[in-house]
Motif scaffolding. Structure first.
Motif, mmCIF file in Angstrom:
data_model
loop_
_atom_site.group_PDB
_atom_site.id
_atom_site.type_symbol
_atom_site.label_atom_id
_atom_site.label_comp_id
_atom_site.label_asym_id
_atom_site.label_seq_id
_atom_site.Cartn_x
_atom_site.Cartn_y
_atom_site.Cartn_z
ATOM 1 N N GLN A 1 43.448 43.300 51.995
ATOM 2 C CA GLN A 1 43.051 44.683 52.231
ATOM 3 C C GLN A 1 41.585 44.772 52.655
ATOM 4 O O GLN A 1 41.219 45.537 53.557
ATOM 5 C CB GLN A 1 43.290 45.517 50.960
ATOM 6 C CG GLN A 1 43.023 46.995 51.128
ATOM 7 C CD GLN A 1 44.027 47.658 52.045
ATOM 8 O OE1 GLN A 1 45.156 47.203 52.168
ATOM 9 N NE2 GLN A 1 43.595 48.735 52.701
ATOM 10 N N VAL A 2 40.748 43.963 52.012
ATOM 11 C CA VAL A 2 39.329 43.930 52.395
ATOM 12 C C VAL A 2 39.170 43.419 53.825
ATOM 13 O O VAL A 2 38.390 43.956 54.626
ATOM 14 C CB VAL A 2 38.533 43.071 51.395
ATOM 15 C CG1 VAL A 2 37.100 42.868 51.882
ATOM 16 C CG2 VAL A 2 38.533 43.721 50.021
ATOM 17 N N GLU A 3 39.910 42.338 54.147
ATOM 18 C CA GLU A 3 39.843 41.798 55.506
ATOM 19 C C GLU A 3 40.346 42.812 56.534
ATOM 20 O O GLU A 3 39.747 42.971 57.618
ATOM 21 C CB GLU A 3 40.671 40.521 55.593
ATOM 22 C CG GLU A 3 40.070 39.348 54.836
ATOM 23 C CD GLU A 3 40.948 38.113 54.932
ATOM 24 O OE1 GLU A 3 42.032 38.218 55.554
ATOM 25 O OE2 GLU A 3 40.553 37.059 54.389
ATOM 26 N N ILE A 4 41.441 43.505 56.197
ATOM 27 C CA ILE A 4 41.969 44.513 57.127
ATOM 28 C C ILE A 4 40.971 45.651 57.319
ATOM 29 O O ILE A 4 40.759 46.145 58.435
ATOM 30 C CB ILE A 4 43.323 45.039 56.604
ATOM 31 C CG1 ILE A 4 44.385 43.951 56.712
ATOM 32 C CG2 ILE A 4 43.750 46.275 57.383
ATOM 33 C CD1 ILE A 4 45.692 44.306 56.035
ATOM 34 N N THR A 5 40.316 46.053 56.214
ATOM 35 C CA THR A 5 39.305 47.110 56.324
ATOM 36 C C THR A 5 38.132 46.659 57.192
ATOM 37 O O THR A 5 37.629 47.426 58.036
ATOM 38 C CB THR A 5 38.810 47.500 54.923
ATOM 39 O OG1 THR A 5 39.937 47.867 54.113
ATOM 40 C CG2 THR A 5 37.843 48.661 54.997
ATOM 41 N N ALA A 6 37.697 45.402 57.007
ATOM 42 C CA ALA A 6 36.597 44.881 57.826
ATOM 43 C C ALA A 6 36.997 44.787 59.284
ATOM 44 O O ALA A 6 36.220 45.144 60.191
ATOM 45 C CB ALA A 6 36.162 43.504 57.302
ATOM 46 N N ILE A 7 38.224 44.319 59.535
ATOM 47 C CA ILE A 7 38.704 44.226 60.922
ATOM 48 C C ILE A 7 38.806 45.604 61.560
ATOM 49 O O ILE A 7 38.438 45.817 62.721
ATOM 50 C CB ILE A 7 40.060 43.493 60.962
ATOM 51 C CG1 ILE A 7 39.881 42.025 60.585
ATOM 52 C CG2 ILE A 7 40.697 43.607 62.342
ATOM 53 C CD1 ILE A 7 41.179 41.277 60.392
ATOM 54 N N HIS A 8 39.305 46.567 60.778
ATOM 55 C CA HIS A 8 39.412 47.931 61.294
ATOM 56 C C HIS A 8 38.027 48.514 61.599
ATOM 57 O O HIS A 8 37.824 49.183 62.630
ATOM 58 C CB HIS A 8 40.143 48.799 60.272
ATOM 59 C CG HIS A 8 40.340 50.220 60.729
ATOM 60 N ND1 HIS A 8 41.199 50.569 61.754
ATOM 61 C CD2 HIS A 8 39.788 51.386 60.284
ATOM 62 C CE1 HIS A 8 41.172 51.875 61.934
ATOM 63 N NE2 HIS A 8 40.319 52.393 61.058
ATOM 64 N N HIS A 9 37.077 48.236 60.703
ATOM 65 C CA HIS A 9 35.705 48.709 60.933
ATOM 66 C C HIS A 9 35.113 48.060 62.184
ATOM 67 O O HIS A 9 34.470 48.735 63.010
ATOM 68 C CB HIS A 9 34.851 48.398 59.708
ATOM 69 C CG HIS A 9 33.430 48.839 59.851
ATOM 70 N ND1 HIS A 9 33.049 50.165 59.858
ATOM 71 C CD2 HIS A 9 32.274 48.113 60.023
ATOM 72 C CE1 HIS A 9 31.741 50.252 60.009
ATOM 73 N NE2 HIS A 9 31.243 49.026 60.112
ATOM 74 N N ASP A 10 35.320 46.736 62.336
ATOM 75 C CA ASP A 10 34.823 46.048 63.530
ATOM 76 C C ASP A 10 35.481 46.595 64.795
ATOM 77 O O ASP A 10 34.815 46.766 65.835
ATOM 78 C CB ASP A 10 35.082 44.544 63.419
ATOM 79 C CG ASP A 10 34.261 43.906 62.313
ATOM 80 O OD1 ASP A 10 33.233 44.491 61.917
ATOM 81 O OD2 ASP A 10 34.657 42.822 61.834
ATOM 82 N N ALA A 11 36.798 46.862 64.692
ATOM 83 C CA ALA A 11 37.499 47.407 65.858
ATOM 84 C C ALA A 11 36.980 48.788 66.225
ATOM 85 O O ALA A 11 36.791 49.107 67.412
ATOM 86 C CB ALA A 11 39.002 47.463 65.584
ATOM 87 N N MET A 12 36.719 49.614 65.224
ATOM 88 C CA MET A 12 36.200 50.948 65.501
ATOM 89 C C MET A 12 34.794 50.887 66.092
ATOM 90 O O MET A 12 34.470 51.610 67.047
ATOM 91 C CB MET A 12 36.194 51.775 64.208
ATOM 92 C CG MET A 12 37.582 52.117 63.675
ATOM 93 S SD MET A 12 38.540 53.145 64.825
ATOM 94 C CE MET A 12 37.595 54.651 64.777
ATOM 95 N N SER A 13 33.958 50.005 65.538
ATOM 96 C CA SER A 13 32.603 49.861 66.087
ATOM 97 C C SER A 13 32.638 49.307 67.504
ATOM 98 O O SER A 13 31.902 49.771 68.390
ATOM 99 C CB SER A 13 31.776 48.951 65.181
ATOM 100 O OG SER A 13 32.349 47.644 65.128
ATOM 101 N N TRP A 14 33.525 48.321 67.740
ATOM 102 C CA TRP A 14 33.642 47.774 69.097
ATOM 103 C C TRP A 14 34.178 48.829 70.063
ATOM 104 O O TRP A 14 33.742 48.912 71.213
ATOM 105 C CB TRP A 14 34.575 46.577 69.069
ATOM 106 C CG TRP A 14 34.765 45.950 70.418
ATOM 107 C CD1 TRP A 14 33.927 45.086 71.057
ATOM 108 C CD2 TRP A 14 35.867 46.160 71.301
ATOM 109 N NE1 TRP A 14 34.424 44.735 72.279
ATOM 110 C CE2 TRP A 14 35.623 45.384 72.472
ATOM 111 C CE3 TRP A 14 37.032 46.903 71.239
ATOM 112 C CZ2 TRP A 14 36.500 45.352 73.538
ATOM 113 C CZ3 TRP A 14 37.907 46.877 72.308
ATOM 114 C CH2 TRP A 14 37.636 46.106 73.446
#
Length: 216
Positions: free
Chosen positions: A53-66
């Protein structure tokens, strides 16, 4: 020594109950052991789920920032393209106006040269002829017998200045026409380039939008 029949039945029942009790104890031990293993596995799975869940949240955050960064770059790129297109249109209009003014000046000068040439051709003098002076016979000196009169000397040919001027004017007229034709050709090239730039702008926007949709 023999037991009564009731005692034998009671003993058999007790043996059966003892066997069932032992089986139940063994089953309980096995169940508790499997439950302990399951609790350990469940704790591991919960830990893995939290990490995922933490990894998915980080990936989602990176995707949104990108995505936001890409959107900003796309907006800046679109603004830059719009500004360049506006500048090219303004430059093309200015060049077109300057070319039209130059073309009009060239045509006006060519028309003036043509009018001057026509005026010069209309005012061209006729070929000058020298008058022949004849002496009267009474004043003419006596000629000996057998004297042959020499032929009159031929007049020297005048230089064809008007022809040279005409040729120079014609060359200037041809140069003016060539300059006007080159101006028209350059104007056509600029208009074609402006049309191509206007056609390319929607295509660039569509490609950028497609790239954004694919990236998202």
């Amino acid at each position: 020594m023999t037991l009564p029949q009731d005692a034998q039945l009671l003993f058999i029942g007790l043996c059966i109950l003892g066997g069932l009790f032992l089986i139940a104890l063994t089953r309980l031990f096995l169940l508790s052991r499997s439950n302990r293993r399951m609790r350990i596995e469940c704790a591991k799975m919960e830990k893995q789920a939290v990490e995922q869940q933490v990894e998915i949240t980080a990936i989602h955050h990176d995707a949104m920032s990108w995505r936001a960064k890409t959107q900003r770059q796309f907006d800046a790129f679109r603004t830059d393209l719009s500004h360049r297109l506006h500048q090219s249109e303004q430059g093309n209009l200015h060049a077109q106006k300057l070319l039209e003014a130059t073309q009009e000046q060239a045509l006006a000068s060519a028309l003036a040269k043509i009018a001057d040439l026509e005026a010069r051709l209309a005012a061209k003098p006729a070929t000058a002829t020298l008058p022949v002076i004849t002496l009267p016979e009474a004043v003419a000196p006596s000629k000996p017998a057998g004297f042959v009169k020499p032929p009159p000397p031929s007049l020297p040919s005048l230089p064809a200045m008007e022809t040279l001027r005409l040729q120079s004017l014609e060359s200037e007229l041809a140069a003016a026409k060539a300059e006007a034709a080159a101006g028209r050709q350059q104007n056509a090239v600029l208009q074609r380039a402006l049309l191509l730039a206007r056609r390319r702008q929607p295509a660039v926007r569509k490609n950028a939008a497609r790239g954004m949709t694919r990236s998202t």
